[in-house]
Design an enzyme around this catalytic site. Sequence first.
Site, PDB file in Angstrom:
ATOM      1  N   LYS A  82       9.240  25.709  23.248  1.00  0.00           N
ATOM      2  CA  LYS A  82      10.090  25.875  24.436  1.00  0.00           C
ATOM      3  C   LYS A  82       9.464  25.190  25.652  1.00  0.00           C
ATOM      4  CE  LYS A  82      10.410  30.410  24.547  1.00  0.00           C
ATOM      5  NZ  LYS A  82       9.573  30.882  23.449  1.00  0.00           N
ATOM      6  N   ARG A  99      15.825  37.509  26.908  1.00  0.00           N
ATOM      7  CA  ARG A  99      15.117  37.679  25.643  1.00  0.00           C
ATOM      8  C   ARG A  99      15.792  38.726  24.766  1.00  0.00           C
ATOM      9  NH1 ARG A  99       9.870  35.644  26.805  1.00  0.00           N
ATOM     10  NH2 ARG A  99       8.309  35.912  25.184  1.00  0.00           N
ATOM     11  N   ARG A 105      -2.877  26.805  20.229  1.00  0.00           N
ATOM     12  CA  ARG A 105      -2.260  26.426  21.494  1.00  0.00           C
ATOM     13  C   ARG A 105      -3.213  26.609  22.680  1.00  0.00           C
ATOM     14  NH1 ARG A 105       3.587  28.610  23.212  1.00  0.00           N
ATOM     15  NH2 ARG A 105       2.639  30.673  23.122  1.00  0.00           N
ATOM     16  N   ARG A 131      -4.342  31.510  25.681  1.00  0.00           N
ATOM     17  CA  ARG A 131      -3.731  32.753  26.166  1.00  0.00           C
ATOM     18  C   ARG A 131      -4.243  33.937  25.365  1.00  0.00           C
ATOM     19  NH1 ARG A 131       2.635  31.612  26.471  1.00  0.00           N
ATOM     20  NH2 ARG A 131       2.612  33.783  25.827  1.00  0.00           N
TER      21      ARG A 131
HETATM   22  P1  AMP Z   1       6.227  33.933  27.066  1.00  0.00           P
HETATM   23  O1  AMP Z   1       5.324  33.047  27.868  1.00  0.00           O
HETATM   24  O2  AMP Z   1       7.687  33.598  27.265  1.00  0.00           O
HETATM   25  O3  AMP Z   1       5.839  33.991  25.608  1.00  0.00           O
HETATM   26  O4  AMP Z   1       6.053  35.427  27.656  1.00  0.00           O
HETATM   27  C1  AMP Z   1       4.807  36.078  27.598  1.00  0.00           C
HETATM   28  C2  AMP Z   1       5.011  37.581  27.671  1.00  0.00           C
HETATM   29  O5  AMP Z   1       5.663  37.940  28.923  1.00  0.00           O
HETATM   30  C3  AMP Z   1       5.910  38.165  26.597  1.00  0.00           C
HETATM   31  O6  AMP Z   1       5.207  38.412  25.369  1.00  0.00           O
HETATM   32  C4  AMP Z   1       6.394  39.463  27.271  1.00  0.00           C
HETATM   33  O7  AMP Z   1       5.368  40.433  27.258  1.00  0.00           O
HETATM   34  C5  AMP Z   1       6.591  39.005  28.721  1.00  0.00           C
HETATM   35  N1  AMP Z   1       7.955  38.494  28.974  1.00  0.00           N
HETATM   36  C6  AMP Z   1       8.297  37.214  29.327  1.00  0.00           C
HETATM   37  N2  AMP Z   1       9.627  37.092  29.494  1.00  0.00           N
HETATM   38  C7  AMP Z   1      10.160  38.309  29.220  1.00  0.00           C
HETATM   39  C8  AMP Z   1      11.503  38.819  29.183  1.00  0.00           C
HETATM   40  N3  AMP Z   1      12.572  38.040  29.437  1.00  0.00           N
HETATM   41  N4  AMP Z   1      11.672  40.138  28.877  1.00  0.00           N
HETATM   42  C9  AMP Z   1      10.618  40.931  28.604  1.00  0.00           C
HETATM   43  N5  AMP Z   1       9.332  40.521  28.606  1.00  0.00           N
HETATM   44  C10 AMP Z   1       9.092  39.216  28.913  1.00  0.00           C
END
Ligand code: AMP
Length: 209
Positions: free
Chosen positions: A13, A88, A122, A155
């Site tokens: 993404k 999400r 990553r 991360r």
């Molecule tokens: P990502 O970078 O998109 O993988 O997001 C990292 C973390 O942020 C996820 O594993 C969730 O804990 C939180 N997070 C990000 N976006 C959302 C969302 N739309 N709804 C709920 N939690 C989110």
Amino acid sequence: MKLVLVGAPAAGKGTQGSAMVKHFNLTRISTGDILREEVARGTELGNTVKDIVAVGGLVSDEIIMAIVEERLKEDDCAKGFILDGFPRTRVQAQLFEKMEDLDRVVYIHVPDEALLDRMTARQTCLRCGATYNRIHKPAKKKGFCDVCHHKLIQRSDDTVEAGLQRIVTFHAASEPLVAFYKEKGLLLQVDGTKPITEITEDIIKGLEG
Ligand code: AMP
């Protein structure tokens, strides 16, 4: 153009989002980046979500909707945007429907086996959000971002344990989301196992065609 990018963690993404930003002149909004920045800065919001983000759980809809609503008010979103990592869940999508009319939803599909491999290799730039892969897409200067030259990190949720949890969470929460956008006729599904440039071409063709 108002787009949403859906895909499991490490489906690509970030990479494809950046390509869309360039091609269509959009603002990229990643709720994950926003949350990580809050955690890194030690803000009240950051402290509230820290433990959830660390184990790959989902932050509450209330918090996420407020973050997105605020972010979309900023001037740089007027030209169009691409949302990465939001909505999400089906509930978030239903709430978001009342806020914005989307043009398309791009779903990058990658089988689970490939996701874990990608995730654990990553590297992420905390300053600009660019992502690299130690094996498939290494940074030009080892350990530093090609774009803004900031130090790259792994991360804390890009481990096998948290990664598996995030994949499980994706299936449970985001599959109904994909179905929701399919029903609405907004879904553009692409094969995320192809080479990066081919996926980009598929997305551009799908959006322009
Ligand atoms: P990502 O970078 O998109 O993988 O997001 C990292 C973390 O942020 C996820 O594993 C969730 O804990 C939180 N997070 C990000 N976006 C959302 C969302 N739309 N709804 C709920 N939690 C989110």
